[in-house]
Design an enzyme around this catalytic site. Sequence first.
Site: not given
Length: 173
Positions: A94-95, A98, A161, A148
């Site tokens: 996963e990046d 959250d 990205r 964020f």
Amino acid sequence: MGGMLFSAEEISEKVKELGRRISEDYKGKKITAVGILKGSFVFMADLIRAIDTEVEVDFMEVSSYGNSTESSGNVMIRKDLDSSPAGKDILIVEDIIDTGNTLKYLRDTYLAGKNPASIKIVTMLDKPSRRTAGISPDYTGFSIDDLFVIGYGLDYAQKFRDLPYIAYLKEAE
Ligand code: IMP
Ligand code: MG
């Protein structure tokens, strides 16, 4: 307001460290790395080259229903695995985690029902203060505050990205 969080060099060092730990834990086993699109593809590309045990790659793409800034836990599978996870040692890549809703569903509801030999999670970034689902990664690159973030695969409205570093866009209100 925003700014740099982690430079390309810091990311590279961290990925090597994760690769060493994962290689040690999976010694002699084949890893099936499952990247969660799109955000994980940059991390995934670097991570698999930092792992020295055998690695097979597959991808899933998921999206959650409901409002777009927060995942709801109602996860829709937009792209499934190409091959069955049964009997495999699955490493979800996963990046960022959250709320944890996406991974909770993927690991505990979806993949766990398909009889893999094992399931672990590696995430580049974690925002533990945001967690609502009972899930924690097995390997974490960096834990961050409630910011964020963009870059190194992570987007804001599909932009950024391609940045080689990780930055934050603004302080969370
Ligand atoms: P969760 O289900 O709430 O854990 O949502 C995780 C997903 O939300 C990640 O895989 C990202 O796609 C997205 N996400 C969460 N926080 C950020 C962020 O700070 N920047 C970019 N995407 C994020
Ligand atoms: Mg994602």
